[in-house]
Each structure stands twice: as structure tokens, then as C-alpha cells.
Design an enzyme around this catalytic site. Structure first.
Site, short mmCIF file in Angstrom:
data_model
loop_
_atom_site.label_atom_id
_atom_site.label_comp_id
_atom_site.label_asym_id
_atom_site.label_seq_id
_atom_site.Cartn_x
_atom_site.Cartn_y
_atom_site.Cartn_z
N ASP A 100 0.86 -1.18 0.00
CA ASP A 100 0.00 0.00 0.00
C ASP A 100 0.90 1.23 0.00
OD1 ASP A 100 -2.37 1.47 0.18
OD2 ASP A 100 -2.17 1.63 2.35
N ASP A 113 -1.69 -1.56 6.52
CA ASP A 113 -1.92 -1.15 7.91
C ASP A 113 -3.32 -0.65 8.15
OD1 ASP A 113 -1.84 1.21 6.51
OD2 ASP A 113 -0.41 2.22 7.83
N ASP A 117 -7.11 -2.79 3.93
CA ASP A 117 -6.14 -3.82 3.55
C ASP A 117 -6.48 -5.20 4.10
OD1 ASP A 117 -4.44 -1.88 2.28
OD2 ASP A 117 -3.67 -1.32 4.26
#
Length: 821
Positions: A321, A558, A562
Site C-alpha cells: 500500500d 496497515d 487492507d
């Protein structure tokens, strides 16, 4: 296993609980400390139904009460009955294996427990009218907790005040967000996507929904083992099955057919069976994995699943990410760009943003950055708020007499009217900034803006690239690991950030809104490096598409968005500073939330698996020899040439000691191929060489009329030379440490044979026996070199054939796609 709301698991009573009356605490006061203590003492706490680690008793029991340990005890009793004490020395090796395994696994367990305690999710709990953070297992029934975006719900609860959207996919398998308001129930194990509420815990510990699922799942087969452990299990099962019949047949042959006498027949049979048992292989594997856990702990990495160590070694695609991984999680407002200065001057914009976040809880890093910048806005009266959603990419607040103000991704807020602003937003996006649009409309409801949307200002934010990111991505590139950046941000922004971080292929990007079908995603994962405007379910589909194409995928993240991808990835890696739900579903948690630790984590996975493969080959050389030699002895009029104490000597100095040194060395090569195939490829040349020279020795002894004691001595020396040759091939490329290991084992074997011959049942040799020994020793190296070359060529041929087949398959697939277009 999936459960719907109607398919409740069977009720399970929690043991040791006393009946306690309901207290009905209020949302603002919660329980008192005295009430909570009384409930905990009565057994109404939120302790998990199963410990994440094995108990000390389980570890001791699993190392002592094994099938092969039972066989070793039976073999020792057989030797005892015929009065052969000296050949029972293998029991010391068995005992040492058990002790080492117990000590290392207990050490690993303590390490995991300490890290788990450090990373345990803290829950905001209302007690005595104040909010405090408590560990999940310290909660009790009727505790009032405060939930915000990213929180995982620790026990079944009922919403008292506020409203949230929750995702129950980890429980029900359904990924849709579900709105929850006062009076609605919350399932343990689900997590909050956005919003804020206070809830009362109704079912805790073993009574909670997630706990009942856990207990039900225990009745089914557990999670699948890794490829390496499955291979070892198959190998051990095969050996365990063939051991008994071969042992019985061999004893009959030695005692009844060759008439060697009871004592000699028992000793020979025991020697053959001991040679067939890879007594140290499971110990080697468990110790290597336990040491790996401790090493990762030193790098502040928590392992949730041991399988993750092997998976890391095989990862060839890393999905990351942008925020929190490529960049630092802390965001800053760079500037606010008014779009109509006359209608909305800067002071008005500041008031709107200030009032906006007085009403709406900032539940992500972007919102927190804006709320911090405009923290003293006016307290305008407001009606409904619409929290941010990953699906809509905006949040909104309805103000009486002012309509609704909305803040979010410009293309999502404006929809088809975005074109006039596209160039202005692209300017900032190309610099790697995140651009949000502040706009006004008549009203806002979840998923819908009412009336004409009027743009007010662009809010430009930025977060810096992590200092270590370029070095980290350069490492993965050099190791042949492809990096895919998956983000909910504008793809141009993500591409610019990826380029600044040095990600290879950062200029190749796609807007995920264009990927409408699974086929589109499957095609895109092979063509693009950067994916922007990705919604959570698309992240999951991207991971699955990569897996379906044969890749081993690691996913870092995080945030709440996700979670689905982390759960489905072969190895999910979460940042400890992120959402609780992300940390709970990931196999690895970086406790310092530092992406720079990833190279060490991957390198550790490769080190342990590569070294286990290399060292396992040493064990299988002896097993291959013993298995085939026992079969040959059944059909040939040859006595079995070894006694147990001789195999103990060979096992200790050519297998046991070298394997542990090799298993703990650095080795960062990408793990390729199947574990068992790789191990057998390394083991067969050595095993076949040993069989060949020992059969020659049997023939020479039969021809020259040498004694059984001379045959045994010749075979021990040949096994020693062969074992050292196997160590040489396993240890390549040689360095100072490996040369020292090889020399030390050679000296130790030489000393044992020359000075302690009687201890290991070795006899003096006649002139003819010396000639036989010299000739066969000179044969060992060339025979093994020849077999190594043959196996190398066969392996290269099979690999090339498999790659060619894969290319043809890929070409046919591409051709069919082209024709469909």
C-alpha cells in the site's frame, strides 16, 4: 467454514463460571472497577478459548511421545534382551534430540508470548466514568467499549450510542459494509470500517460468536501445512509404514535363512532400521524454525503462523500500500486552493473545514491531518453525518440552512462533472500529492449526494517517502521479487510516489475503476505495476489474480481497507501502528511499523528454508542407503554389514553436527521448486554412491573370503568418505567456515576410526582387505561426481521442459484472448 446470522454455532458453556446478575451500565459511566473485578473473579472475562501457542506440557509430550521414539525404545529393548549394551548408544542421540527440541521450542514459545503481549490490541473501555485502554482479555461482560475505524470487535456487543459501519467478512465471508446504530448487535471478530460508537459487551470469552466458531473449527481439519512440512509428513509416513515389514523380513532372513544366530540377527536388523529412520530431520526442522522465530523477534517481528517463514522464502511478488508502507503514515496539509475566491474566501474555507471536523470524527490519517490544521472551527449545529467509506471515497456533514459539505476524491465527488478540474488536480498528483475536493450540495446520505455539487476548494496533502524505501525496493528488485503498488489514491499520484521510492516500472499505472471484471484484473496484474483508485474488494481480487498465475504473494498494509487482501495473501504483513483488524489477520506483524525491516524478514525466511533443504539431504543419504541395502540383503546371500554403534558414529559426524551448522548459515537465494524434489535431488547421488561401493565391498569380501568384521570395517570407512563428500557438495560454495567444518569432521572421523576402533566395533584389516578398501575409497569421489553431473543434467532438462511448457501455455492463452478481442 462460513456461518450466516441464522446459522449460529451450537451453544458451549464456559466452565468455572458463577451466576452474576446483569448490571445494565450506562454508556457514559460503564462498570465500576469493583464490579469488573467481581465479574472477572466469577469467570465472566474475555479470555480466548485457545492459546495462540502450545502449552509447555504439549511441547514436552510432542517431543517425547512420538512414533519413532517408540520404535527406538523397542529396538533398545531387543538389544537389551540379547545382551548387546554397547550398541544402545543411539538412545543418547535420541535423548539429545528430544531435549534440544524441547528447549528450542520452549524458548520460541516464550519469545512469541512476549511479542504477543507487546502487540496485543488495546480496547478503549469506559470504567468509573473514564476511558482507559485495556487488553482484550482483561474485559468482562457488560463492559462499555468505544469503537472507531480500524477497531476489531473483541466480543459480541450491542451498540449503545453512535453509529458505525462494520465488515463481517472474517466471520460470515460477506464483504459488504453493514451499518450499525443504537440497539444493533456487533459480532466479535468483525471490524469497524468507519464511524464511532459505544457498545456494551454481552457475550464474552467462550460465549462469543467468534469463540464458538473457533471451537467448531477445531473439530475440522486445521489450517493447511506448508509445502515443506507436508513433504516431511509424507516422507515420515512412508518410512513409518515400510519400517515394520522390512524389519520383520530382514530378521527372518538373517536368523532363519542365513543362520547368523539370534544375537547377530537382532543387531543387524536394529542397525538397518536405525539407518532408515531420519531421527534428526524433524529436530533439525523444528530447531531451525524456532531459531528463526527468535531471530525475527530481535528484528521486532511477530510471527502469527509458523508457515509464514516458508512462504516468505518463496515470495516472488510483493504487494504494498502507498500510505504507511512506501510513505510515512503521517500526512500534512500542504496547501488549500480556493476554486471560487469571491463566493468562498480562505477564511470561509477554514471555517467550513473546522466545523466539518467538529462534527465528524477524523477516522483516518488524511482526516486527522486536516482536523489538526483546522482544529478551532465554529460549532455550527448539524444533522446527519456520513463517515468516510472506501467505496464512495468521501465523507459529508449536513448543516441546517447550509446544505451539506462533502470532502473526498474529486472524481468520486463530482462524477461526470470532474473533467473541468482534471488538469488542476493532475498538476498536484504528478508531484505525488493527495488531492481532495471540498464541495457543497443540498444534502448527503450514505452513498449518495443530493442536488447540484458545487466545488469550493482543493485540499492538497502530502506525506514523505520513507527514508529507507528506495533501498528496500532496490533489494527486492535485485532478488527477483516484483513489487505492485495498490492504493485507493489517484493512480497518477501513486505512480509519482512509486517513482520517487525507486520502484521498478512505476510509470506503468492503471485506474482500477477501469477494471470491471475479474478478467480485466487478471490481465492488468501482468501488465501494470501501480494500481490506483482501488477499493478493498479489488485489492483482494488483485492478490487472487496473481496467485492464480502461479505467484507467491506477500501483502503489506496497515489499514482497514487492507484486511481482505492481507487475509487472502500467501503472507500478510501488517504494521503494528495500523488498524487492529489488520494486525489480527496478518501472519506477520512489524512491531516497529518500519517497512525497512522487510528485507531482513524475507532474507530470514530464505535462509531457514534453503538451509533446511540443504541439511535434509544429509539425512536422506543415510536413509536411501539403509532402505535399499535392507531390500538387497533380503534377496542376496549377504549379511547386513553394519551394527548400530557404527551408524551412530556416521550419523553424528557426517549428518548431525554438519547439518546443524549448515542449517544456521546465511543463505538468501530465492527458494524454487518443490521441497521434497530439491532434497531428493541433493541426496540421491550420495545415497546411490554409498550403495554402489558397499555392494562392491560385499562382492570383494565374498570373493576373497574376508571376515564379517572386515566387511563391517571397510563399509564404515566407505560411509565416512562418502559422507564427507556429501558434506562437500552440500556446503558449496566453500568458505573459511565450511572448510573448517569439513576438516573438523574429517579429523574427528579419522580419530574415531584409528584410536577408538574397538568402541565402534571396528577390526584390523588383512592385506587383501586393505587393497579392497583403497580401491573402493578411490572410487567414491569419481562415482559421486558422475552421478552429480547426471542428476544436474536431468534436473536442467526437466526444468527447461517445464518452462517451455509454461511458455506454450501462456502463448496459447494470450492468443485466445487476442482472438476474443
Amino acid at each position: 467454514m462460513k456461518w450466516t446470522h441464522r446459522e449460529q454455532p451450537q451453544e458451549t458453556a464456559a466452565p468455572g463460571r458463577r451466576e452474576m446478575p446483569l448490571l445494565h451500565p450506562t454508556a457514559d459511566k460503564g462498570l465500576t472497577s469493583a464490579q469488573a473485578k467481581a465479574l472477572a473473579e466469577a469467570g465472566w472475562d474475555n479470555r480466548p478459548v485457545a492459546s495462540p501457542t502450545k502449552s509447555d506440557k504439549q511441547i514436552v509430550r510432542e517431543n517425547l511421545l512420538t512414533y519413532f521414539n517408540l520404535i527406538f525404545v523397542v529396538l533398545a529393548v531387543c538389544l537389551l534382551l540379547v545382551g548387546d549394551w554397547k550398541d544402545m548408544t543411539f538412545l543418547f542421540i535420541v535423548a539429545a534430540n528430544a531435549v534440544i527440541g524441547i528447549v528450542q521450542q520452549l524458548r520460541s514459545k516464550r519469545t512469541i508470548e512476549k511479542l504477543t503481549l507487546l502487540s496485543a490490541a488495546k480496547v478503549r473501555t469506559v470504567r468509573d466514568g473514564a476511558v482507559a485502554e485495556l487488553a482484550s482479555d482483561a474485559l468482562v461482560r457488560e463492559d462499555v467499549i468505544e469503537l472507531t475505524a480500524g477497531c476489531q470487535i473483541p466480543a459480541d456487543a450491542t451498540v449503545l450510542t453512535g453509529q458505525v459501519q462494520v465488515n463481517e467478512s472474517l466471520i460470515t465471508g460477506e464483504a459488504d459494509a453493514i451499518a450499525k446504530a443504537a440497539g444493533d448487535s456487533l459480532l466479535s471478530g468483525s471490524f469497524v470500517i468507519n464511524g464511532k460508537c459505544r457498545a456494551r459487551l454481552d457475550q464474552v470469552g467462550a460465549d462469543s460468536y467468534a469463540a464458538k466458531l473457533t471451537l467448531a473449527a477445531k473439530k475440522d481439519a486445521g489450517p493447511g501445512k506448508s509445502e515443506m512440512m507436508r513433504s516431511l509428513d509424507r516422507l515420515i509416513r512412508f518410512i513409518g509404514v515400510v519400517l515394520i515389514p522390512i524389519g520383520g523380513a530382514l530378521f527372518y532372513n538373517q536368523y532363519a535363512v542365513q543362520e547368523l544366530g539370534l544375537r547377530q540377527a537382532v543387531v543387524s536388523t536394529v542397525a538397518a532400521l536405525i539407518g532408515m529412520i531420519p531421527e534428526g530431520l524433524f529436530l533439525l526442522t523444528s530447531v531451525a524454525l524456532a531459531v528463526s522465530v527468535v531471530r525475527l523477534a530481535r528484528n521486532r517481528t511477530l510471527i502469527h503462523e509458523m508457515n509464514a517463514i516458508e512462504t516468505l522464502a518463496r515470495v516472488d511478488v510483493l504487494c504494498v500500500d502507498k500510505t504507511g508502507t512506501v510513505t510515512s503514515p503521517q500526512m500534512e496539509v500542504r496547501e488549500v486552493v480556493p476554486l471560487d475566491v469571491e463566493a468562498y474566501p480562505e477564511t470561509e474555507i477554514s471555517d467550513i473545514l473546522g466545523a466539518f471536523y467538529r462534527c465528524l470524527e477524523p477516522d483516518n490519517d488524511t482526516a486527522k491531518a486536516i482536523a489538526e490544521r483546522y482544529s478551532y472551527g465554529p460549532a455550527w449545529p448539524h444533522r446527519e453525518t456520513v463517515p468516510f467509506s472506501s467505496a464512495t471515497k468521501w465523507s459529508a456533514v449536513n448543516f441546517p440552512g447550509r446544505g451539506a459539505y462533502v470532502l473526498g476524491a474529486p472524481e468520486y465527488v463530482l462524477g461526470s462533472e470532474f473533467a473541468p478540474l482534471e488538469k488542476r488536480t493532475a498538476y498536484y498528483a504528478e508531484k505525488g500529492c493527495r488531492v481532495l475536493l471540498l464541495a457543497q450540495c443540498d444534502g448527503a446520505e450514505p452513498g449518495r449526494l443530493i442536488g447540484l455539487v458545487v466545488p469550493i476548494a482543493l485540499v492538497v496533502l502530502e506525506n514523505p517517502i520513507r527514508p529507507a524505501a528506495p533501498k528496500v525496493f532496490d533489494y527486492f528488485h535485485s532478488q527477483g521479487v516484483a513489487v505492485k503498488v495498490i492504493s485507493g489514491d489517484n493512480p497518477v499520484t501513486v505512480s509519482a510516489v512509486a517513482a520517487q521510492a525507486g520502484i521498478d516500472g512505476a510509470g506503468s499505472w492503471v485506474d482500477a475503476r477501469e477494471l470491471q471484471t475479474d478478467q480485466d484484473i487478471a490481465r492488468a496484474v501482468g501488465e501494470y505495476t501501480v494500481f490506483g483508485r482501488v477499493v478493498p474488494n479489488q485489492k483482494r481480487k488483485i492478490v487472487r489474480a496473481l496467485q492464480s498465475q502461479g505467484h507467491t504473494v506477500a501483502m503489506t498494509g496497515d489499514g482497514v481497507n487492507d484486511v481482505l487482501a492481507l487475509k487472502d495473501a500467501d503472507c500478510g504483513v501488517a504494521m503494528a501502528s495500523g488498524a487492529d483488524a489488520a494486525c489480527q489477520v496478518a501472519q506477520l506483524v512489524l512491531l516497529d511499523s518500519d517497512f525497512a525491516a522487510m528485507p531482513k524478514v524475507v532474507a530470514e525466511g530464505r535462509r531457514v528454508i534453503n538451509n533446511i533443504q540443504r541439511a535434509s539431504a544429509l539425512y536422506l543419504v543415510k536413509n536411501i542407503l539403509s532402505f535399499f541395502l535392507a531390500i538387497i540383503t533380503l534377496f542376496a546371500d549377504f549379511p547386513y554389514p553394519f551394527v548400530p554403534i557404527q551408524l551412530t558414529l556416521i550419523s553424528a559426524l557426517t549428518i548431525g553436527v554438519p547439518s546443524f551448522f549448515l542449517a544456521l548459515e546465511p543463505n538468501h537465494d530465492l527458494v524454487r521448486g518443490k521441497f521434497l524434489h530439491n532434497v531428493l535431488r541433493r541426496a540421491f547421488p550420495g545415497g546411490l554412491t554409498a550403495i554402489a561401493v558397499i555392494l562392491f565391498a560385499e562382492l570383494f569380501v565374498y570373493t576373497f573370503g574376508l571376515t564379517l568384521e572386515e566387511l563391517s570395517t571397510i563399509c564404515v570407512v566407505l560411509m565416512a568418505v562418502n559422507g564427507l563428500t556429501v558434506i562437500y557438495y552440500a556446503a558449496r560454495p566453500l568458505d573459511a567456515k565450511r572448510i573448517a567444518l569439513l576438516v573438523t569432521m574429517s579429523v574427528a572421523l579419522l580419530a574415531a576410526i584409528l584410536f577408538f576402533g574397538e568402541v565402534f566395533a571396528l577390526s584390523g584389516l588383512s592385506f587383501a582387505a586393505w587393497l579392497v578398501l583403497i580401491v573402493l575409497v578411490l572410487l567414491v569421489v569419481p562415482v559421486q561426481m558422475t552421478l552429480e553431473r547426471i542428476f544436474d543434467k536431468c534436473s536442467a532438462f526437466l526444468t527447461a521442459r517445464a518452462e517451455k511448457k509454461a511458455r506454450r501455455k501462456g502463448a496459447r492463452r494470450a492468443f485466445r484472448k487476442q482472438r476474443r478481442r
